[in-house]
Motif scaffolding. Structure first.
Motif, PDB file in Angstrom:
ATOM      1  N   VAL A 541     -16.249 -15.712  45.091  1.00 51.10           N
ATOM      2  CA  VAL A 541     -17.051 -14.867  45.777  1.00 51.10           C
ATOM      3  C   VAL A 541     -16.292 -13.580  46.139  1.00 51.10           C
ATOM      4  CG1 VAL A 541     -18.377 -14.021  47.611  1.00 51.10           C
ATOM      5  CG2 VAL A 541     -18.722 -16.276  46.557  1.00 51.10           C
ATOM      6  N   ILE A 542     -16.942 -12.432  45.730  1.00 50.43           N
ATOM      7  CA  ILE A 542     -16.358 -11.212  45.849  1.00 50.43           C
ATOM      8  C   ILE A 542     -17.227 -10.358  46.798  1.00 50.43           C
ATOM      9  CG2 ILE A 542     -15.714  -8.902  44.582  1.00 50.43           C
ATOM     10  CD1 ILE A 542     -14.961 -10.676  42.199  1.00 50.43           C
ATOM     11  N   ASP A 543     -16.588  -9.860  47.631  1.00 50.50           N
ATOM     12  CA  ASP A 543     -17.272  -9.195  48.862  1.00 50.50           C
ATOM     13  C   ASP A 543     -17.838  -7.675  48.482  1.00 50.50           C
ATOM     14  OD1 ASP A 543     -17.506 -11.284  50.475  1.00 50.50           O
ATOM     15  OD2 ASP A 543     -15.510 -10.752  51.495  1.00 50.50           O
ATOM     16  N   SER A 544     -16.921  -7.064  47.567  1.00 52.50           N
ATOM     17  CA  SER A 544     -16.996  -5.384  47.301  1.00 52.50           C
ATOM     18  C   SER A 544     -16.470  -5.197  45.954  1.00 52.50           C
ATOM     19  CB  SER A 544     -16.420  -4.644  48.427  1.00 52.50           C
ATOM     20  OG  SER A 544     -16.134  -3.571  48.129  1.00 52.50           O
ATOM     21  N   TRP A 545     -16.931  -4.305  45.472  1.00 51.76           N
ATOM     22  CA  TRP A 545     -16.492  -3.591  44.155  1.00 51.76           C
ATOM     23  C   TRP A 545     -14.940  -3.423  44.416  1.00 51.76           C
ATOM     24  CZ3 TRP A 545     -14.454   1.050  43.222  1.00 51.76           C
ATOM     25  CH2 TRP A 545     -14.373   2.218  44.221  1.00 51.76           C
ATOM     26  N   LYS A 546     -14.555  -2.846  45.285  1.00 58.36           N
ATOM     27  CA  LYS A 546     -13.158  -2.526  45.815  1.00 58.36           C
ATOM     28  C   LYS A 546     -12.108  -3.628  45.442  1.00 58.36           C
ATOM     29  CE  LYS A 546     -14.086   1.429  48.164  1.00 58.36           C
ATOM     30  NZ  LYS A 546     -13.610   2.344  49.572  1.00 58.36           N
ATOM     31  N   ASP A 547     -12.595  -4.659  45.616  1.00 57.48           N
ATOM     32  CA  ASP A 547     -11.962  -6.005  45.406  1.00 57.48           C
ATOM     33  C   ASP A 547     -11.455  -6.027  43.923  1.00 57.48           C
ATOM     34  OD1 ASP A 547     -11.778  -6.396  48.141  1.00 57.48           O
ATOM     35  OD2 ASP A 547     -13.550  -7.526  47.986  1.00 57.48           O
ATOM     36  N   VAL A 548     -12.392  -5.339  43.296  1.00 56.43           N
ATOM     37  CA  VAL A 548     -11.975  -5.592  41.383  1.00 56.43           C
ATOM     38  C   VAL A 548     -11.111  -4.360  41.019  1.00 56.43           C
ATOM     39  CG1 VAL A 548     -13.291  -5.710  39.289  1.00 56.43           C
ATOM     40  CG2 VAL A 548     -14.204  -6.580  41.382  1.00 56.43           C
ATOM     41  N   LYS A 549     -10.045  -4.812  40.208  1.00 58.57           N
ATOM     42  CA  LYS A 549      -9.273  -3.674  39.823  1.00 58.57           C
ATOM     43  C   LYS A 549     -10.213  -3.012  38.332  1.00 58.57           C
ATOM     44  CE  LYS A 549      -5.054  -6.251  40.026  1.00 58.57           C
ATOM     45  NZ  LYS A 549      -3.717  -6.714  39.473  1.00 58.57           N
ATOM     46  N   TYR A 550      -9.809  -1.976  38.411  1.00 56.82           N
ATOM     47  CA  TYR A 550     -10.614  -1.120  37.211  1.00 56.82           C
ATOM     48  C   TYR A 550      -9.539  -0.126  36.420  1.00 56.82           C
ATOM     49  CZ  TYR A 550     -10.592   2.714  40.543  1.00 56.82           C
ATOM     50  OH  TYR A 550     -10.087   3.715  41.464  1.00 56.82           O
ATOM     51  N   GLU A 551      -9.929   0.411  35.318  1.00 53.88           N
ATOM     52  CA  GLU A 551      -8.850   0.792  34.360  1.00 53.88           C
ATOM     53  C   GLU A 551      -9.384   2.211  33.663  1.00 53.88           C
ATOM     54  OE1 GLU A 551      -9.182  -2.624  31.068  1.00 53.88           O
ATOM     55  OE2 GLU A 551      -7.272  -2.432  32.307  1.00 53.88           O
ATOM     56  N   SER A 552      -8.456   2.858  33.125  1.00 53.91           N
ATOM     57  CA  SER A 552      -9.085   3.992  32.284  1.00 53.91           C
ATOM     58  C   SER A 552      -8.959   3.932  30.884  1.00 53.91           C
ATOM     59  CB  SER A 552      -8.390   5.324  32.876  1.00 53.91           C
ATOM     60  OG  SER A 552      -8.803   6.329  32.038  1.00 53.91           O
ATOM     61  N   GLU A 553     -10.200   3.464  30.281  1.00 52.81           N
ATOM     62  CA  GLU A 553      -9.808   3.145  28.834  1.00 52.81           C
ATOM     63  C   GLU A 553     -10.383   4.652  28.155  1.00 52.81           C
ATOM     64  OE1 GLU A 553     -11.299  -0.644  27.833  1.00 52.81           O
ATOM     65  OE2 GLU A 553     -10.208  -1.759  29.182  1.00 52.81           O
ATOM     66  N   THR A 554     -11.497   4.336  27.444  1.00 50.87           N
ATOM     67  CA  THR A 554     -12.371   5.448  27.055  1.00 50.87           C
ATOM     68  C   THR A 554     -13.065   6.263  28.146  1.00 50.87           C
ATOM     69  OG1 THR A 554     -12.793   4.294  24.802  1.00 50.87           O
ATOM     70  CG2 THR A 554     -14.177   6.131  25.478  1.00 50.87           C
ATOM     71  N   MET A 555     -13.478   5.059  29.111  1.00 47.95           N
ATOM     72  CA  MET A 555     -14.140   5.584  30.490  1.00 47.95           C
ATOM     73  C   MET A 555     -13.487   4.670  31.488  1.00 47.95           C
ATOM     74  SD  MET A 555     -18.004   6.157  29.069  1.00 47.95           S
ATOM     75  CE  MET A 555     -18.709   7.270  30.366  1.00 47.95           C
ATOM     76  N   LEU A 556     -13.986   4.779  32.763  1.00 46.25           N
ATOM     77  CA  LEU A 556     -13.442   3.937  33.696  1.00 46.25           C
ATOM     78  C   LEU A 556     -14.387   2.623  33.706  1.00 46.25           C
ATOM     79  CD1 LEU A 556     -13.325   6.682  36.776  1.00 46.25           C
ATOM     80  CD2 LEU A 556     -11.210   5.385  35.441  1.00 46.25           C
ATOM     81  N   VAL A 557     -13.556   1.542  33.658  1.00 47.66           N
ATOM     82  CA  VAL A 557     -14.101   0.101  33.286  1.00 47.66           C
ATOM     83  C   VAL A 557     -13.576  -0.715  34.417  1.00 47.66           C
ATOM     84  CG1 VAL A 557     -14.622  -1.489  31.684  1.00 47.66           C
ATOM     85  CG2 VAL A 557     -14.140   0.867  30.987  1.00 47.66           C
ATOM     86  N   PRO A 558     -14.440  -1.465  35.069  1.00 51.11           N
ATOM     87  CA  PRO A 558     -14.131  -2.626  35.871  1.00 51.11           C
ATOM     88  C   PRO A 558     -13.584  -3.883  35.077  1.00 51.11           C
ATOM     89  CG  PRO A 558     -16.228  -2.645  35.856  1.00 51.11           C
ATOM     90  CD  PRO A 558     -15.774  -1.440  35.160  1.00 51.11           C
ATOM     91  N   GLU A 559     -12.214  -4.400  35.649  1.00 53.66           N
ATOM     92  CA  GLU A 559     -12.091  -5.849  35.273  1.00 53.66           C
ATOM     93  C   GLU A 559     -12.911  -6.771  35.581  1.00 53.66           C
ATOM     94  OE1 GLU A 559      -7.962  -6.314  35.587  1.00 53.66           O
ATOM     95  OE2 GLU A 559      -7.293  -4.414  34.786  1.00 53.66           O
ATOM     96  N   LEU A 560     -14.020  -7.054  34.932  1.00 50.57           N
ATOM     97  CA  LEU A 560     -15.033  -7.760  35.535  1.00 50.57           C
ATOM     98  C   LEU A 560     -14.467  -9.373  35.727  1.00 50.57           C
ATOM     99  CD1 LEU A 560     -18.157  -6.875  33.325  1.00 50.57           C
ATOM    100  CD2 LEU A 560     -17.747  -6.603  35.859  1.00 50.57           C
ATOM    101  N   PRO A 561     -14.769  -9.783  36.866  1.00 46.13           N
ATOM    102  CA  PRO A 561     -14.463 -11.256  37.004  1.00 46.13           C
ATOM    103  C   PRO A 561     -15.225 -12.351  36.463  1.00 46.13           C
ATOM    104  CG  PRO A 561     -15.914 -10.490  38.886  1.00 46.13           C
ATOM    105  CD  PRO A 561     -15.572  -9.245  38.011  1.00 46.13           C
ATOM    106  N   THR A 562     -14.817 -13.511  36.838  1.00 50.68           N
ATOM    107  CA  THR A 562     -15.541 -14.556  36.090  1.00 50.68           C
ATOM    108  C   THR A 562     -17.050 -14.407  36.760  1.00 50.68           C
ATOM    109  OG1 THR A 562     -13.704 -15.935  35.514  1.00 50.68           O
ATOM    110  CG2 THR A 562     -16.110 -17.101  35.776  1.00 50.68           C
ATOM    111  N   LEU A 563     -18.060 -14.550  35.951  1.00 45.07           N
ATOM    112  CA  LEU A 563     -19.495 -14.662  36.544  1.00 45.07           C
ATOM    113  C   LEU A 563     -20.024 -15.767  36.203  1.00 45.07           C
ATOM    114  CD1 LEU A 563     -20.770 -11.138  35.463  1.00 45.07           C
ATOM    115  CD2 LEU A 563     -19.658 -11.784  37.607  1.00 45.07           C
TER     116      LEU A 563
END
Length: 569
Positions: A541-563
């Motif tokens: 369980v993730i409480d907030s998007w801020k707990d998820v890393k993201y990176e700049s590729e072509t655009m800004l993309v979150p490193e989506l956790p296991t769903l």
């Protein structure tokens, strides 16, 4: 197994981009020590605050101009200790612009070689938080406006090196002359109009239904899954075909998987070339083909070989009269008809334009989709409200499954769903630099005379995260965008949130992304299909998007956790 391998290749591509970027090394050797702006200084560095030189500068509406210190060829971003600006950390970009605004105000300039003005060695960029100031610039661009794509020097070079006709004159599609206008008009026809986008919805829905089946099997590789979804959806638009790349169980042509990976590698490297001061100096200015450029070129070449083959096969079927009904309704079939009728572009130019559309669609649409999926997965109550709205409008199949109805996607039909899309864009836009223009004339911006050739960027993200405009801005709350809330903001300072220039990541004016309407249709359909089919949660369980890393590729993309995907029916 093949999908897992491809995903690992993508992760390695991005890792190599970061490790090889000399600009990142420059930034890391100049860490900012957390100093804050106090009065007219930034911990001892005199702030370059200047009053406007025009008569209207005294007006209260005009903010004070702040010139962030800068060094030649390093700009401000490559010398943060000297400039007093926060470090440009691509893994924390959502914090960057709000912090810049906090330190330097609503109107400032800083140096960013490669992204800013080509007229000075600092790469100066002026930043305004007022969308009406950017509106003046867009309106002043005339019939041949400047576009952000013109700074993708690596992509332009590759096109020229490979004798692409779309760059044969005045940089063509990447320029701003009459040849740009000719190519642009041809390309956007059957893409940008509401009627055209609506016509593709039945095919997009069918592709989304097939793709959604593959979601559980890709639960731990969701970023790559969404890249494949984007490819599947746009293939129905471009060719009228169902490629079924996203569902790992369904067989697909290996060329399609190769195209997806080549597009990801080519786009990510191309964007990084334009963002790195080191690559700009070595590659663009000195003409040296760096390792990163060669990597980009290799991916472009692989994608072009596959894309050209797909286009040639389609054109052969068109000539033989063997297209099925879906293919006859596709973008490429319509483009061939238009090309043969008016010859606005050559056959080769048409092929290159179609390849460009297919190439960029892989990563751009999936970036927007990934952020929306993350917010839905981490806000179960909001997800259920969306599901209820979708269910009330969907059709029912013979076996009781919910089926998307093309008429649902009229904007007035799904107010809460559309509010979700807007709230995602406010908090986590996929493109922070969506609106940046080079001035074609001397202009007054925020009461200050800005010379021709200067670069102006609109920062709407920090305005949307300002607690003076948005109550509890770190909370994901789509209710902010429902009609009553929008109406209640009218006449207040918070009404800036509803300005057209703050609504999406696709640019404005004549240089607006030609595929923007189709892209958002694809995002809406795919997200709707996933929510109809599955109850989606994160694991753990993730409480907030801020707990998820993201990176700049072509655009800004979150490193989506296991769903986790629990069937709805």
């Amino acid at each position: 197994m093949m999908h897992q391998c491809r995903y690992q290749i993508k992760r390695q591509i991005i890792s190599n981009i970061r490790s090889s970027s000399s600009s990142s090394k420059i930034l890391k050797t100049c860490p900012f020590s957390g100093r804050k702006a106090i009065g007219n200084s930034v911990d001892g560095i005199k702030a370059h605050e200047e009053s406007s030189s025009s008569p209207s500068a005294a007006a209260a509406k005009n903010p004070t101009y702040f010139k962030v210190p800068s060094l030649p060829y390093l700009g401000s971003v490559g010398a943060t200790t000297y400039s007093g600006m926060p470090p440009l950390d691509f893994s924390k970009l959502y914090d960057f612009l709000p912090e810049m605004r906090r330190r330097f105000g609503n109107f400032y300039s800083f140096g960013f070689p490669g992204l800013g003005s080509k007229n000075d060695s600092h790469g100066t960029i002026y930043v305004t938080c007022d969308p009406n100031e950017m509106l003046k610039v867009v309106r002043n661009q005339g019939p041949l406006p400047q576009g952000l794509i013109s700074q993708q020097w690596g992509v332009i070079k590759w096109n020229k090196d490979n004798n692409f006709e779309i760059v044969a004159e005045e940089d063509g599609l990447f320029g701003q002359g009459v040849h740009w206008k000719r190519l642009r008009n041809f390309f956007q026809t059957d893409l940008l109009s509401p009627a055209a986008a609506k016509g593709y919805i039945p095919g997009i829905i069918e592709a989304a239904q097939l793709a959604s089946r593959g979601a559980p099997a890709s639960a731990d590789n969701m970023n790559y899954f969404l890249n494949c979804c984007a490819f599947d959806l746009f293939n129905t638009v471009m060719f009228g075909e169902l490629t079924e790349v996203a569902d790992t169980v369904s067989p697909t042509d290996p060329d399609n998987l190769e195209f997806v990976n080549s597009a990801l590698g080519g786009l990510a490297n191309g964007v990084q070339l334009s963002m790195s001061p080191y690559q700009v100096i070595i590659g663009r200015e000195l003409g040296i083909e760096t390792k990163q450029y060669k990597t980009m070129a290799k991916n472009f070449e692989a994608a072009w070989e596959i894309g050209k083959k797909k286009i040639d096969v389609f054109m052969q079927k068109f000539a033989e009269g063997s297209l099925n009904d879906n293919q006859k309704a596709s973008y490429l079939a319509r483009a061939i008809n238009r090309q043969q009728k008016d010859e606005m572009v050559s056959v080769r130019e048409m092929q290159e334009l179609c390849f460009a559309g297919l190439f960029v669609a892989v990563d751009t649409t999936s970036s927007v989709l990934s952020w929306n999926l993350l917010h839905i997965a981490t806000n179960s109550d909001i997800q259920e409200k969306v599901y209820e709205e979708l269910s009330s409008l969907a059709l029912s199949s013979a076996d009781g499954r919910k089926i998307l109805n093309p008429e649902m996607f009229e904007k007035s039909q799904m107010p809460y769903f559309n509010a979700v899309l807007r709230e995602t864009q406010r908090m986590t836009p996929s493109a922070l630099l969506a609106l940046k223009k080079t001035l074609l004339d001397d202009m007054e911006i925020c009461g200050r005379n800005i010379p021709k050739g200067s670069v102006l960027m609109l920062d709407s993200h920090s305005v949307g995260m300002d607690p003076d405009n948005v109550h509890d801005p770190d909370t994901y709350n789509p209710n902010r965008w429902l009609p009553d809330a929008v109406e209640g903001r009218k006449g207040s300072s918070a009404a800036v949130l509803d300005h057209p220039y703050a609504r999406d990541e696709f640019g404005q004016g004549a240089r607006r992304c030609p595929g923007s309407r189709v892209a958002m249709t694809e995002v809406s359909v795919m997200l709707s299909q996933l929510i109809l089919d599955w109850k989606i949660t994160t694991e753990p369980v993730i409480d907030s998007w801020k707990d998820v890393k993201y990176e700049s590729e072509t655009m800004l993309v979150p490193e989506l956790p296991t769903l986790q995907f629990e069937p709805r029916t």
